[in-house]
Design a protein around this motif. Structure first.
Motif, PDB file in Angstrom:
ATOM      1  N   GLN A  68       0.977  -1.167  -0.096  1.00  0.00           N
ATOM      2  CA  GLN A  68      -0.024   0.006  -0.172  1.00  0.00           C
ATOM      3  C   GLN A  68       0.908   1.221   0.045  1.00  0.00           C
ATOM      4  O   GLN A  68       0.686   2.172  -0.750  1.00  0.00           O
ATOM      5  N   ALA A  69       2.069   1.180   0.820  1.00  0.00           N
ATOM      6  CA  ALA A  69       2.813   2.206   0.835  1.00  0.00           C
ATOM      7  C   ALA A  69       3.409   2.685  -0.456  1.00  0.00           C
ATOM      8  O   ALA A  69       3.496   3.734  -0.879  1.00  0.00           O
ATOM      9  N   LYS A  70       3.937   1.595  -1.065  1.00  0.00           N
ATOM     10  CA  LYS A  70       4.431   1.852  -2.370  1.00  0.00           C
ATOM     11  C   LYS A  70       3.556   2.258  -3.262  1.00  0.00           C
ATOM     12  O   LYS A  70       3.956   3.224  -4.166  1.00  0.00           O
ATOM     13  N   LEU A  71       2.350   2.128  -3.253  1.00  0.00           N
ATOM     14  CA  LEU A  71       1.185   2.512  -4.166  1.00  0.00           C
ATOM     15  C   LEU A  71       1.024   4.079  -3.829  1.00  0.00           C
ATOM     16  O   LEU A  71       0.493   4.729  -4.799  1.00  0.00           O
ATOM     17  N   GLU A  72       0.815   4.444  -2.547  1.00  0.00           N
ATOM     18  CA  GLU A  72       0.425   5.760  -1.952  1.00  0.00           C
ATOM     19  C   GLU A  72       1.500   6.833  -2.055  1.00  0.00           C
ATOM     20  O   GLU A  72       1.226   7.940  -2.366  1.00  0.00           O
ATOM     21  N   LEU A  73       2.690   6.311  -1.638  1.00  0.00           N
ATOM     22  CA  LEU A  73       3.748   7.419  -1.535  1.00  0.00           C
ATOM     23  C   LEU A  73       4.161   7.697  -2.944  1.00  0.00           C
ATOM     24  O   LEU A  73       4.533   7.088  -3.957  1.00  0.00           O
ATOM     25  N   GLN A  74       4.264   9.236  -2.948  1.00  0.00           N
ATOM     26  CA  GLN A  74       4.822   9.786  -4.509  1.00  0.00           C
ATOM     27  C   GLN A  74       6.092  10.420  -4.414  1.00  0.00           C
ATOM     28  O   GLN A  74       6.833  10.328  -3.520  1.00  0.00           O
ATOM     29  N   THR A  75       6.451  10.348  -5.725  1.00  0.00           N
ATOM     30  CA  THR A  75       7.916  10.857  -6.136  1.00  0.00           C
ATOM     31  C   THR A  75       7.848  12.390  -6.206  1.00  0.00           C
ATOM     32  O   THR A  75       8.997  13.008  -6.285  1.00  0.00           O
ATOM     33  N   HIS A  76       6.752  12.904  -6.392  1.00  0.00           N
ATOM     34  CA  HIS A  76       6.403  14.265  -6.503  1.00  0.00           C
ATOM     35  C   HIS A  76       6.706  14.906  -8.028  1.00  0.00           C
ATOM     36  O   HIS A  76       6.715  15.973  -8.157  1.00  0.00           O
ATOM     37  N   LEU A  77       7.410  13.783  -8.818  1.00  0.00           N
ATOM     38  CA  LEU A  77       7.746  14.287 -10.030  1.00  0.00           C
ATOM     39  C   LEU A  77       6.655  13.817 -11.382  1.00  0.00           C
ATOM     40  O   LEU A  77       6.056  12.744 -11.064  1.00  0.00           O
ATOM     41  N   GLU A  78       6.482  14.837 -12.003  1.00  0.00           N
ATOM     42  CA  GLU A  78       5.555  14.558 -12.976  1.00  0.00           C
ATOM     43  C   GLU A  78       6.097  14.758 -14.441  1.00  0.00           C
ATOM     44  O   GLU A  78       7.146  15.749 -14.682  1.00  0.00           O
ATOM     45  N   GLY A  79       5.790  14.029 -15.375  1.00  0.00           N
ATOM     46  CA  GLY A  79       6.328  14.212 -16.690  1.00  0.00           C
ATOM     47  C   GLY A  79       7.595  13.260 -16.986  1.00  0.00           C
ATOM     48  O   GLY A  79       7.958  12.524 -16.080  1.00  0.00           O
ATOM     49  N   GLN A  80       8.228  13.455 -18.077  1.00  0.00           N
ATOM     50  CA  GLN A  80       9.590  12.778 -18.548  1.00  0.00           C
ATOM     51  C   GLN A  80      10.533  13.581 -19.131  1.00  0.00           C
ATOM     52  O   GLN A  80      10.202  14.647 -19.744  1.00  0.00           O
ATOM     53  N   LEU A  81      11.793  13.643 -18.801  1.00  0.00           N
ATOM     54  CA  LEU A  81      12.855  14.306 -19.207  1.00  0.00           C
ATOM     55  C   LEU A  81      12.924  14.181 -20.803  1.00  0.00           C
ATOM     56  O   LEU A  81      12.711  13.256 -21.400  1.00  0.00           O
ATOM     57  N   CYS A  82      13.029  15.242 -21.297  1.00  0.00           N
ATOM     58  CA  CYS A  82      13.157  15.386 -22.749  1.00  0.00           C
ATOM     59  C   CYS A  82      14.644  15.104 -23.249  1.00  0.00           C
ATOM     60  O   CYS A  82      15.569  14.578 -22.348  1.00  0.00           O
ATOM     61  N   GLU A  83      14.681  14.820 -24.364  1.00  0.00           N
ATOM     62  CA  GLU A  83      16.110  14.087 -24.964  1.00  0.00           C
ATOM     63  C   GLU A  83      17.438  15.302 -24.310  1.00  0.00           C
ATOM     64  O   GLU A  83      18.374  14.750 -24.036  1.00  0.00           O
ATOM     65  N   HIS A  84      17.105  16.485 -24.630  1.00  0.00           N
ATOM     66  CA  HIS A  84      18.102  17.581 -23.966  1.00  0.00           C
ATOM     67  C   HIS A  84      18.496  17.306 -22.671  1.00  0.00           C
ATOM     68  O   HIS A  84      19.609  17.441 -22.347  1.00  0.00           O
ATOM     69  N   CYS A  85      17.486  17.303 -21.720  1.00  0.00           N
ATOM     70  CA  CYS A  85      17.637  17.355 -20.439  1.00  0.00           C
ATOM     71  C   CYS A  85      18.311  16.087 -20.049  1.00  0.00           C
ATOM     72  O   CYS A  85      19.174  16.008 -18.827  1.00  0.00           O
ATOM     73  N   MET A  86      17.843  15.196 -20.395  1.00  0.00           N
ATOM     74  CA  MET A  86      18.347  13.500 -20.395  1.00  0.00           C
ATOM     75  C   MET A  86      19.618  13.713 -20.447  1.00  0.00           C
ATOM     76  O   MET A  86      20.857  13.099 -19.634  1.00  0.00           O
ATOM     77  N   GLU A  87      20.123  14.216 -21.763  1.00  0.00           N
ATOM     78  CA  GLU A  87      21.667  14.144 -21.975  1.00  0.00           C
ATOM     79  C   GLU A  87      22.364  15.003 -20.983  1.00  0.00           C
ATOM     80  O   GLU A  87      23.372  14.789 -20.818  1.00  0.00           O
TER      81      GLU A  87
END
Length: 131
Positions: A68-87
């Motif tokens: 339950q904790a794994k499902l409920e607790l959040q990373t607070h991160l939304e979205g995905q890194l673009c190619e430029h930011c990933m690099e």
């Protein structure tokens, strides 16, 4: 082509590091490289916007099961890194690994052994390892 091991990388860093051979220089470069990682992540949020942070209090209760904790607790991160930011972030993490290896070399610390020991600890202690 075989995978590069931590030992190989650590030896490569040892051969390449000439300018910053002092422990103090390596420590300051390690700290600077950590700031570079943080800054590149922050820029992906504040300048690019490919990812967002939506942080609030984590709702956790002692009665929760681990699943339950794994499902409920959040990373607070939304979205995905673009190619430029990933690099950019990958580059900064690479610099950080370089100076971690340099520090390990100066202190005669074997990174592969550290990784093995930490993995064993994680396997033995499981979830409670880092809590």
């Amino acid at each position: 082509m075989s995978a590069l091991s931590l030992k190989d990388f650590q030896e490569q860093v040892g051969e390449l590091l000439l300018r910053h051979r002092s422990l103090l220089d390596v420590l300051s470069k390690f700290q600077q490289s950590n700031a570079g990682v943080n800054r590149s992540v922050i820029k992906s949020i504040t300048e690019c916007g490919c990812v967002e942070v939506n942080a609030k209090k984590q709702e956790y209760s002692p009665e929760m099961t681990l699943d339950q904790a794994k499902l409920e607790l959040q990373t607070h991160l939304e979205g995905q890194l673009c190619e430029h930011c990933m690099e950019a972030i990958s580059t900064e993490i690479g610099k950080h690994l370089f100076y971690l290896s340099a520090l390990s070399n100066l202190l005669d610390v074997n990174l592969e052994k550290v990784l093995e020991d930490e993995s064993k600890k994680c396997s033995t202690l499981g979830f409670f390892n880092m809590s």
